[in-house]
Design a protein around this motif. Structure first.
Motif, mmCIF file in Angstrom:
data_model
loop_
_atom_site.group_PDB
_atom_site.id
_atom_site.type_symbol
_atom_site.label_atom_id
_atom_site.label_comp_id
_atom_site.label_asym_id
_atom_site.label_seq_id
_atom_site.Cartn_x
_atom_site.Cartn_y
_atom_site.Cartn_z
ATOM 1 N N ASP A 119 0.817 -1.274 -0.137
ATOM 2 C CA ASP A 119 -0.205 0.058 0.020
ATOM 3 C C ASP A 119 0.904 1.334 0.032
ATOM 4 O OD1 ASP A 119 -2.282 -1.366 -0.005
ATOM 5 O OD2 ASP A 119 -2.749 -1.311 2.208
ATOM 6 N N LEU A 120 2.018 1.209 0.399
ATOM 7 C CA LEU A 120 2.991 2.275 0.185
ATOM 8 C C LEU A 120 3.411 2.873 -1.255
ATOM 9 C CD1 LEU A 120 4.704 4.189 2.067
ATOM 10 C CD2 LEU A 120 6.689 2.589 1.801
ATOM 11 N N LEU A 121 3.287 1.933 -2.216
ATOM 12 C CA LEU A 121 3.552 2.132 -3.609
ATOM 13 C C LEU A 121 2.375 2.836 -4.337
ATOM 14 C CD1 LEU A 121 5.827 -0.790 -4.389
ATOM 15 C CD2 LEU A 121 6.707 1.514 -3.597
ATOM 16 N N ALA A 122 2.556 3.837 -4.900
ATOM 17 C CA ALA A 122 1.384 4.187 -6.039
ATOM 18 C C ALA A 122 1.787 3.921 -7.279
ATOM 19 C CB ALA A 122 1.354 5.826 -5.710
ATOM 20 N N GLY A 123 3.354 3.651 -7.486
ATOM 21 C CA GLY A 123 3.754 3.561 -8.822
ATOM 22 C C GLY A 123 5.197 3.101 -8.675
ATOM 23 N N SER A 124 5.834 2.680 -9.762
ATOM 24 C CA SER A 124 7.180 2.645 -9.701
ATOM 25 C C SER A 124 7.854 2.443 -11.249
ATOM 26 C CB SER A 124 7.410 1.092 -9.248
ATOM 27 O OG SER A 124 9.041 0.839 -9.220
ATOM 28 N N VAL A 125 9.174 3.146 -11.287
ATOM 29 C CA VAL A 125 9.789 3.159 -12.422
ATOM 30 C C VAL A 125 10.893 2.040 -12.117
ATOM 31 C CG1 VAL A 125 11.217 4.311 -14.151
ATOM 32 C CG2 VAL A 125 9.205 5.344 -13.340
ATOM 33 N N MET A 126 10.934 0.996 -13.018
ATOM 34 C CA MET A 126 12.217 -0.100 -12.765
ATOM 35 C C MET A 126 13.103 0.165 -13.519
ATOM 36 S SD MET A 126 10.899 -1.972 -10.192
ATOM 37 C CE MET A 126 11.234 -3.625 -10.336
ATOM 38 N N ASN A 127 14.398 0.745 -13.136
ATOM 39 C CA ASN A 127 15.601 1.083 -14.358
ATOM 40 C C ASN A 127 16.545 -0.245 -14.300
ATOM 41 O OD1 ASN A 127 17.199 2.184 -16.070
ATOM 42 N ND2 ASN A 127 18.169 3.193 -14.466
ATOM 43 N N ASP A 128 16.166 -0.931 -15.408
ATOM 44 C CA ASP A 128 17.078 -1.879 -15.847
ATOM 45 C C ASP A 128 17.257 -2.955 -14.841
ATOM 46 O OD1 ASP A 128 18.663 -2.501 -18.289
ATOM 47 O OD2 ASP A 128 20.165 -3.126 -16.935
ATOM 48 N N VAL A 129 16.163 -3.621 -14.589
ATOM 49 C CA VAL A 129 16.101 -4.462 -13.078
ATOM 50 C C VAL A 129 14.791 -5.247 -13.412
ATOM 51 C CG1 VAL A 129 15.050 -2.965 -11.415
ATOM 52 C CG2 VAL A 129 16.271 -5.045 -10.605
ATOM 53 N N GLY A 130 14.664 -6.509 -13.089
ATOM 54 C CA GLY A 130 13.509 -7.379 -12.782
ATOM 55 C C GLY A 130 13.720 -8.435 -11.774
ATOM 56 N N PRO A 131 12.731 -9.364 -11.822
ATOM 57 C CA PRO A 131 12.702 -10.271 -10.717
ATOM 58 C C PRO A 131 13.711 -11.353 -11.015
ATOM 59 C CG PRO A 131 10.338 -9.940 -11.643
ATOM 60 C CD PRO A 131 11.408 -9.293 -12.534
ATOM 61 N N VAL A 132 14.462 -11.343 -11.987
ATOM 62 C CA VAL A 132 15.557 -12.323 -12.241
ATOM 63 C C VAL A 132 16.735 -11.605 -12.808
ATOM 64 C CG1 VAL A 132 16.225 -14.389 -13.647
ATOM 65 C CG2 VAL A 132 13.850 -14.195 -12.862
ATOM 66 N N ILE A 133 17.883 -11.861 -12.621
ATOM 67 C CA ILE A 133 19.101 -11.413 -13.220
ATOM 68 C C ILE A 133 19.488 -12.218 -14.313
ATOM 69 C CG2 ILE A 133 21.592 -10.978 -12.938
ATOM 70 C CD1 ILE A 133 21.107 -10.116 -10.033
ATOM 71 N N GLY A 134 19.794 -11.726 -15.594
ATOM 72 C CA GLY A 134 20.142 -12.555 -16.504
ATOM 73 C C GLY A 134 21.399 -13.274 -16.409
ATOM 74 N N GLU A 135 21.263 -14.652 -17.061
ATOM 75 C CA GLU A 135 22.338 -15.412 -16.622
ATOM 76 C C GLU A 135 23.837 -14.793 -17.193
ATOM 77 O OE1 GLU A 135 23.798 -20.023 -18.163
ATOM 78 O OE2 GLU A 135 21.938 -19.516 -18.510
ATOM 79 N N ALA A 136 23.726 -14.312 -18.440
ATOM 80 C CA ALA A 136 24.956 -13.474 -18.874
ATOM 81 C C ALA A 136 25.466 -12.200 -17.906
ATOM 82 C CB ALA A 136 24.697 -12.860 -20.314
ATOM 83 N N GLY A 137 24.593 -11.660 -17.379
ATOM 84 C CA GLY A 137 24.886 -10.637 -16.330
ATOM 85 C C GLY A 137 25.487 -11.277 -15.125
ATOM 86 N N ARG A 138 24.606 -12.386 -14.696
ATOM 87 C CA ARG A 138 25.476 -12.924 -13.244
ATOM 88 C C ARG A 138 26.661 -13.252 -13.547
ATOM 89 N NH1 ARG A 138 20.413 -15.613 -13.361
ATOM 90 N NH2 ARG A 138 21.383 -17.599 -14.006
ATOM 91 N N GLN A 139 27.104 -13.904 -14.945
ATOM 92 C CA GLN A 139 28.625 -14.272 -15.232
ATOM 93 C C GLN A 139 29.383 -13.132 -15.358
ATOM 94 O OE1 GLN A 139 29.653 -17.522 -15.221
ATOM 95 N NE2 GLN A 139 31.529 -16.567 -15.181
ATOM 96 N N ARG A 140 28.872 -11.883 -15.845
ATOM 97 C CA ARG A 140 29.945 -10.863 -16.178
ATOM 98 C C ARG A 140 30.263 -10.459 -14.688
ATOM 99 N NH1 ARG A 140 28.766 -5.562 -16.486
ATOM 100 N NH2 ARG A 140 26.617 -5.909 -16.818
#
Length: 282
Positions: A119-140
């Protein structure tokens, strides 16, 4: 440039957190800009005054970052602690609704808030992030962990950032230097280091991170969300963005060409998405 007031907030466990308050126009839901790991309020030096033309904007340095206190217990550098810091900080200001602009870590903490106090959130801008980190990104990220993090100059640090980024990241040399000047600091001995607690190296090595945060993302279905992706990002890859859209069909998206992790959010493609998105939130 819209001015800001500087202050500190003392947490429940005695950590002083630095924040800025851009006293923009009142009457609309305020914005809270949250940086990624290694970042601080300065990464929003351009976006915050832009948004503050239409509403109040807050920025905050995470514990262990920027001008906030380093925590004597490195295990407190944890998503749940960061979540509670945000909730407690907003309560201290009497802010009951917020729109977050969350870059990387800031977006992860936003998802944790959605899972704990949606209820604290009225909206969100998510900058280059999601529920999963990409496999290539994890390796880098893993590959970069053992590389030097202390430099003789800001120019050397900028060159290292450039070399460790995704292939196709199209910052100019001046943009790399600007980014480094905002997230690095020079010690009295002249060495240039990331402006955060060096214990974060241990955090990255030993943090027990869940494989995904889809269960938290589910709690964001009821609020407006804009997901911005750098076109060559390996942290928020296209497959994850597509799945976010499948699970939340009203998700707004924007792709910033020539950017990896993360867009600066002042690119024309980013502002063209951010401005109408925020304008639609009372």
């Amino acid at each position: 440039m819209t001015g800001f007031e500087e202050n500190t907030f003392r947490t429940r466990d005695g950590i002083n957190l630095y924040y800025r308050d851009y006293n923009g126009l009142a009457g609309k839901t305020p914005i809270l800009c949250l940086s990624g790991t290694g970042g601080n309020s300065k990464v929003y030096d351009d976006l915050a005054p832009h948004i503050a033309q239409t509403r109040r904007v807050l920025t905050m340095d995470w514990r262990g970052h920027g001008r906030s206190d380093r925590d004597p217990d490195w295990q407190h550098y944890h998503y749940d602690v960061d979540r509670d810091d945000v909730i407690e900080f907003l309560a201290s200001l009497g802010v009951s609704k917020i729109v977050t602009v969350g870059t990387s870590l800031g977006g992860i903490v936003t998802m944790h808030i959605a899972g704990y106090k949606p209820d604290l959130l009225a909206g969100s801008v998510m900058n280059d992030v999601g529920p999963v980190i990409g496999e290539a990104g994890r390796q880098r990220l893993h590959d970069n962990m053992g590389k030097p993090m202390v430099f003789d100059s800001f120019e050397d640090a900028a060159q290292a950032q450039k070399e460790r980024a995704e292939v196709g990241f199209a910052f100019t040399d001046a943009e790399w230097l600007l980014r480094v000047n905002r997230i690095y600091a020079q010690d009295p001995d002249g060495k240039v280091k990331a402006n955060m607690d060096p214990m974060y190296g241990r955090v990255f090595r030993e943090r027990k991170r869940l494989p995904d945060y889809w269960h938290f993302f589910e709690n964001m279905k009821a609020i407006p969300v804009l997901a911005i992706r750098g076109a060559v990002s390996d942290i928020l890859d296209q497959a994850t963005l597509d799945e976010m859209k499948r699970r939340k069909p009203d998700l707004k998206t924007a792709i910033v060409p020539g950017r990896g992790h993360c867009p600066m959010l002042t690119e024309p493609q980013a502002l063209a998405a951010i401005d109408p998105f925020l304008a639609a939130i009372a």
